[in-house]
Enzyme design. Structure first.
Site, PDB file in Angstrom:
ATOM      1  N   GLU A 202       0.807  -1.236   0.000  1.00  0.00           N
ATOM      2  CA  GLU A 202       0.000   0.000   0.000  1.00  0.00           C
ATOM      3  C   GLU A 202       0.836   1.282   0.000  1.00  0.00           C
ATOM      4  O   GLU A 202       0.576   2.220   0.757  1.00  0.00           O
ATOM      5  CB  GLU A 202      -0.986  -0.040   1.165  1.00  0.00           C
ATOM      6  CG  GLU A 202      -1.961  -1.192   1.032  1.00  0.00           C
ATOM      7  CD  GLU A 202      -2.942  -1.382   2.175  1.00  0.00           C
ATOM      8  OE1 GLU A 202      -3.812  -2.254   2.066  1.00  0.00           O
ATOM      9  OE2 GLU A 202      -2.828  -0.646   3.181  1.00  0.00           O
ATOM     10  N   GLU A 319      -4.913  -8.327  -1.791  1.00  0.00           N
ATOM     11  CA  GLU A 319      -5.479  -8.282  -0.433  1.00  0.00           C
ATOM     12  C   GLU A 319      -6.852  -7.652  -0.520  1.00  0.00           C
ATOM     13  O   GLU A 319      -7.011  -6.578  -1.103  1.00  0.00           O
ATOM     14  CB  GLU A 319      -4.583  -7.458   0.497  1.00  0.00           C
ATOM     15  CG  GLU A 319      -5.109  -7.348   1.925  1.00  0.00           C
ATOM     16  CD  GLU A 319      -4.231  -6.454   2.815  1.00  0.00           C
ATOM     17  OE1 GLU A 319      -2.987  -6.576   2.735  1.00  0.00           O
ATOM     18  OE2 GLU A 319      -4.791  -5.625   3.563  1.00  0.00           O
TER      19      GLU A 319
END
Length: 526
Positions: A202, A319
């Protein structure tokens, strides 16, 4: 005789459900599923289902709830029989090791003299924890466990090493690969099998806690590629190179992909499209077709970017937990979440997503397994049924009727025919569904003598959306005393009957007698 008794019991259950629906003044509607049998529209990996394991310590709390317990890669009980059986049932299950704290994780080295210190709470630090360390002894234990359970491992590397974090969350500097290279060399030395190495978590676009520009990330990914090529010299197959493991940002992803067309194997992105776990309207969102459809644009854009770039990389969801900050107890770990989860699997596959990693296998309020007992939550069985029934070829599918029915179809897995997935988001309406198959000349209604299909009807226990017990064809799915995963047995139904989809239910339908051009070179027998 036992099997016959079970079948009779299931028929009684279906009749009972029908009677209850009538008594409750529920509606019955007819619907039709159109399936293009001429050609597939996308392909997935054989082991499309993937789950994640994280690094969060017990002190990880959200909104006053501490839901991670001892589910971290650093402390989860690898000797738990249920845990082992849950992974073995997939044969194999892809597991992605990573998460927010991976970019704060350092790896012990063989010549290290200082103590390998675990994560510790610090509200002033990135993600509220001081950096932690992975002991090589624990890495050994994990690899032994994964080898014994047949798991396929994707390891997320720390991509913040060497960078200076600025006040606006931007970063300065290139990735320092020294520590990662040490772990990779140790892994190869010990003959541990890693399916893929993934860089960072991220850090794309606006990032979460920190961000890296697309151009710098491309340089760093090339560095990882070169390291893997050098260390795995003479070893085949080599691990895949995966990046960036972040939230989709069209401009960032386009720039990054265009700079890595020759070296990147997989582009990963994350999905938490339902908002924060604390949201009290999560169930409403899950049951709203318009909310579910909002994610189509992300899948479509990424597919188009990859195609236009000429990159050989494929797209994965690296994810996805639906609701961020650990999910919501009795929602993201209950039956109702299978509506969102299975719809995501179906939708992503349509747009050429090769693998879908669910957050999490265990940990938080969105685990496939209970954090404390390791007992499977409902989504575990949804994942297992998908894994066993849905093949790699995706078929164009359209339902005529209510938007509350979601429909997806694939060629069947390791079997003849096709598997159809029907998701009923309607509280009161039962749908009687017939099939129409598009062939080379005409659309033909599916009929056929005494042939039977296999149906798997999923509901929450006692019809409760918040139940953590999955019911298959009227039978609670419960582990036996040895902690073994129960058999997932179908209901056999005549092809002359429509598929009955009860309110708030999910149905997998395997139709073995349908032989389509998309699934073989044979012509369907009518």
């Amino acid at each position: 005789m036992g099997s016959l008794s079970w079948q009779i019991g299931v028929y009684i259950w279906v009749l009972l459900i029908t009677c209850i629906c009538i008594f409750m003044d529920s509606k019955v509607q007819n619907g039709n599923v159109f399936i293009d049998g001429e050609r597939g529209i996308a392909e997935t990996d054989t082991d499309f289902i993937c789950a994640t394991m994280d690094w969060w310590p017990p002190e990880k709390c959200d909104y006053g709830s501490c839901s991670w317990g001892y589910a971290s890669l650093l402390n989860v009980d690898l000797n738990n029989t249920i845990f082992q059986n849950a992974i073995k049932a997939f044969s194999p299950l892809k597991i992605r090791l990573g998460g927010s704290l991976q970019d704060e994780l350092v790896y012990e080295t063989e010549d290290q003299t200082e103590t390998c210190i675990p994560f510790s709470k610090n509200t002033s630090a990135l993600f509220n924890f001081n950096p932690g360390c992975l002991p090589l002894s624990r890495w050994d234990e994990l690899n032994t466990f994964f080898n014994e359970t047949g798991a396929v491992i994707i390891f997320g590397l720390n991509a913040l090493n060497g960078r200076k974090l600025q006040a606006d969350s931007s970063t300065i500097g290139a990735w320092d690969s020294t520590n990662a290279e040490s772990l990779i060399r140790y892994t190869v030395k010990k003959n541990y099998t890693i399916y893929a190495w993934e860089l960072g978590n991220e850090l794309s676009g606006s990032g979460v806690g920190a961000k890296v520009t697309a151009s710098q990330y491309a340089i760093d990914t090339i560095t990882l590629k070169n390291i893997v090529e050098e260390i795995y010299d003479g070893i085949e197959p080599k691990p895949l190179i995966i990046s960036p493991g972040g939230f989709f940002d069209a401009k960032w992803f386009k720039d990054f992909i265009n700079k890595t067309t020759e070296i990147l194997d997989v582009v990963t992105h994350h999905i938490y499209n339902l908002g924060p776990g604390v949201d009290q309207h999560l169930v409403e969102k899950i049951l709203n077709p318009s909310v579910l459809d909002n994610e189509i644009d992300t899948f479509k854009q990424l597919e188009n970017i990859l195609e236009a770039s000429g990159s050989l990389a494929s797209a994965w969801v690296g994810e996805a937990g639906g609701a961020y900050n650990s999910g919501h107890n009795l929602v993201t770990n209950a039956f109702v979440f299978s509506f969102w989860y299975l719809d995501q699997l179906g939708m992503s596959a349509v747009y050429n997503t090769k693998t879908y990693c669910r957050q999490s296998l265990i940990g938080g309020n969105y685990g496939l397994l209970n954090t404390t007992t390791f007992v499977p939550n409902p989504d575990y069985y949804s994942a297992l049924l998908w894994h066993r029934l849905m093949g790699t070829t995706v078929l164009a599918t359209d339902f005529s009727g209510s938007k509350k029915i979601r429909s997806y179809a694939h060629c069947a897995k390791q079997s003849d025919g096709i598997t159809l997935l029907l998701i009923n988001l309607d509280k009161t309406t039962t749908f009687n569904v017939n099939l129409s198959i598009k062939m080379s000349i005409e659309i033909q209604m599916v009929r056929g003598g005494s042939r039977t299909r296999e149906e798997y009807h999923l509901t929450g226990k006692d019809g409760n959306l918040h139940s953590q017990t999955m019911v298959l064809n009227g039978k609670d799915l419960i582990l036996n005393t040895e902690g073994e995963i129960p058999l997932l047995e179908p209901l056999y139904v005549s092809s002359l009957k429509p598929i009955v989809v009860a309110p708030y239910s999910i149905v997998f339908v395997h139709i073995p007698y349908l032989t389509l051009d998309a699934c073989s070179n044979l012509v369907m027998e009518l």
